[in-house]
Design a protein around this motif. Sequence first.
Motif, mmCIF file in Angstrom:
data_model
loop_
_atom_site.group_PDB
_atom_site.id
_atom_site.type_symbol
_atom_site.label_atom_id
_atom_site.label_comp_id
_atom_site.label_asym_id
_atom_site.label_seq_id
_atom_site.Cartn_x
_atom_site.Cartn_y
_atom_site.Cartn_z
ATOM 1 N N ARG A 138 0.820 -1.204 0.000
ATOM 2 C CA ARG A 138 0.000 0.000 0.000
ATOM 3 C C ARG A 138 0.857 1.259 0.000
ATOM 4 O O ARG A 138 1.987 1.276 0.519
ATOM 5 N N ASN A 139 0.301 2.323 -0.547
ATOM 6 C CA ASN A 139 0.805 3.683 -0.387
ATOM 7 C C ASN A 139 -0.280 4.469 0.344
ATOM 8 O O ASN A 139 -1.294 4.845 -0.253
ATOM 9 N N ILE A 140 -0.081 4.681 1.637
ATOM 10 C CA ILE A 140 -1.105 5.251 2.507
ATOM 11 C C ILE A 140 -0.725 6.688 2.853
ATOM 12 O O ILE A 140 0.425 6.959 3.234
ATOM 13 N N LEU A 141 -1.673 7.591 2.723
ATOM 14 C CA LEU A 141 -1.479 8.943 3.219
ATOM 15 C C LEU A 141 -2.241 9.119 4.520
ATOM 16 O O LEU A 141 -3.340 8.588 4.688
ATOM 17 N N VAL A 142 -1.644 9.859 5.432
ATOM 18 C CA VAL A 142 -2.400 10.385 6.569
ATOM 19 C C VAL A 142 -2.646 11.853 6.237
ATOM 20 O O VAL A 142 -1.699 12.639 6.135
ATOM 21 N N ASP A 143 -3.900 12.174 6.017
ATOM 22 C CA ASP A 143 -4.385 13.480 5.579
ATOM 23 C C ASP A 143 -4.045 13.737 4.106
ATOM 24 O O ASP A 143 -3.158 13.107 3.537
ATOM 25 N N ALA A 144 -4.809 14.668 3.529
ATOM 26 C CA ALA A 144 -4.714 14.908 2.084
ATOM 27 C C ALA A 144 -4.261 16.317 1.735
ATOM 28 O O ALA A 144 -4.132 16.648 0.561
ATOM 29 N N ILE A 169 3.689 7.679 16.144
ATOM 30 C CA ILE A 169 2.341 8.252 16.181
ATOM 31 C C ILE A 169 2.283 9.454 15.263
ATOM 32 O O ILE A 169 3.091 10.388 15.402
ATOM 33 N N ILE A 170 1.369 9.424 14.309
ATOM 34 C CA ILE A 170 1.057 10.610 13.523
ATOM 35 C C ILE A 170 -0.059 11.337 14.279
ATOM 36 O O ILE A 170 -1.225 10.944 14.223
ATOM 37 N N ALA A 171 0.323 12.374 15.003
ATOM 38 C CA ALA A 171 -0.638 13.077 15.854
ATOM 39 C C ALA A 171 -1.530 14.006 15.053
ATOM 40 O O ALA A 171 -2.668 14.264 15.442
ATOM 41 N N SER A 172 -1.009 14.525 13.930
ATOM 42 C CA SER A 172 -1.711 15.559 13.175
ATOM 43 C C SER A 172 -2.091 16.664 14.155
ATOM 44 O O SER A 172 -1.294 17.032 15.022
ATOM 45 N N ASP A 173 -3.303 17.205 14.081
ATOM 46 C CA ASP A 173 -3.644 18.346 14.929
ATOM 47 C C ASP A 173 -4.056 17.955 16.335
ATOM 48 O O ASP A 173 -4.499 18.806 17.117
ATOM 49 N N ASN A 174 -3.901 16.712 16.681
ATOM 50 C CA ASN A 174 -4.065 16.314 18.074
ATOM 51 C C ASN A 174 -2.856 16.755 18.892
ATOM 52 O O ASN A 174 -2.832 16.583 20.108
ATOM 53 N N SER A 175 -1.873 17.332 18.217
ATOM 54 C CA SER A 175 -0.829 18.164 18.814
ATOM 55 C C SER A 175 -0.278 19.043 17.695
ATOM 56 O O SER A 175 0.296 18.524 16.739
ATOM 57 N N ILE A 178 -6.002 8.217 5.280
ATOM 58 C CA ILE A 178 -6.580 8.262 6.628
ATOM 59 C C ILE A 178 -6.771 9.736 6.993
ATOM 60 O O ILE A 178 -5.802 10.486 7.096
ATOM 61 N N ILE A 179 -8.018 10.137 7.142
ATOM 62 C CA ILE A 179 -8.331 11.534 7.434
ATOM 63 C C ILE A 179 -8.387 11.696 8.954
ATOM 64 O O ILE A 179 -9.270 11.139 9.609
ATOM 65 N N THR A 180 -7.457 12.474 9.500
ATOM 66 C CA THR A 180 -7.461 12.647 10.955
ATOM 67 C C THR A 180 -8.634 13.505 11.403
ATOM 68 O O THR A 180 -9.194 13.287 12.479
ATOM 69 N N HIS A 181 -9.022 14.475 10.556
ATOM 70 C CA HIS A 181 -10.172 15.338 10.844
ATOM 71 C C HIS A 181 -10.459 16.167 9.593
ATOM 72 O O HIS A 181 -9.590 16.334 8.733
ATOM 73 N N PRO A 182 -11.684 16.719 9.493
ATOM 74 C CA PRO A 182 -12.076 17.338 8.231
ATOM 75 C C PRO A 182 -11.886 18.847 8.125
ATOM 76 O O PRO A 182 -12.634 19.520 7.406
ATOM 77 N N GLU A 239 -14.787 14.332 16.484
ATOM 78 C CA GLU A 239 -14.148 13.062 16.850
ATOM 79 C C GLU A 239 -12.884 12.875 16.026
ATOM 80 O O GLU A 239 -12.745 11.944 15.241
ATOM 81 N N SER A 240 -11.934 13.782 16.193
ATOM 82 C CA SER A 240 -10.656 13.684 15.483
ATOM 83 C C SER A 240 -9.915 12.429 15.923
ATOM 84 O O SER A 240 -10.130 11.906 17.021
ATOM 85 N N GLN A 241 -9.032 11.932 15.041
ATOM 86 C CA GLN A 241 -8.283 10.718 15.353
ATOM 87 C C GLN A 241 -6.799 10.917 15.070
ATOM 88 O O GLN A 241 -6.411 11.801 14.309
#
Length: 298
Positions: free
Chosen positions: A88-94, A231-237, A131-135, A217-219
């Motif tokens: 797979r080639n997976i992105l976290v967020d776009a 851990i890919i925190a994205s905007d959870n930090s 994988i969308i951490t939040h919209p 419900e961000s992830q």
Amino acid sequence: MLKDVHNLTNVKMKNTQKQTKLRVGILIFLLFTINFKGFSQNDKYEIYALKFASLNFKMPVAFAAVGSTSKDSTQICYMIYLIKGNGRNILVDAGFTEPLKKYPIQAFIYERPDALLKRMNINPNDITDVIITHPHWDHIGGIDLFPNAMAWMQKEDFNYFVGTAWQKGGDSENFTDKDVSKIIQKNIAGKLTLINGDSVEIMPNIKVFIGSKHTYESQYVLIGTGADKVIIASDNSWLYYNLTNLLPIPITFDKKAYLKNLKRMKSMVKNMDLIIPGHDPLVFTKFPKVTEGIVKIK
């Protein structure tokens, strides 16, 4: 004579049974070895952070951390994350293709996320999952750049994003109607998987966690096992500063829940550098450079 034949037959049967057991044992060993090797190889991922935009001015660190007295400032950057492995080639967020109207494009140093991926010889059609951490606009706006990708999103975040946020009393700030249309089109096309809950393994050794309440419900995403966890925190930090000082960001439904999950993320990995925040340029000084704007997380 009959006794000799009987004895000879017994010997032959015992030898045949021994040979059969030996063959079965070898077969089981080979199958186990192949499966074990396949399992360990398939669960190994390469992880990259890709900086596709930056603000062309510095922002006070205190703006990103409620309760901070810091006088420092930092140049906020915008990232997507690439996970390669297991076919797979997976992105976290776009990422995004255009900012909110209230943010002039001139405020950004910008390169479209799909163009940045081409530096790694990855075509946008080759992305298998996002994988969308939040919209929020800067994390979901580029979802249509990857037409073959399965999008993964928390069910409650999706429901709030496409529904409640736009109702009286809802909070649609940092959402756009265009992005709502994009994710609905993904759903209609059968390219959206809704995740329901916390600590859910969505792919081998890739788990998602909720609780920070940055959006409804961000992830955040945990990759790997044992000492190799990232851990890919994205905007959870937003910044490493939030993690170091245990200070929440100003945009969250629940500051106490946000703080609780900062502590939780820190308890999940041994090296805090491996909790990758959503907007910190320090990410690109802590890890080996692959090419301009891209580092390998390791």
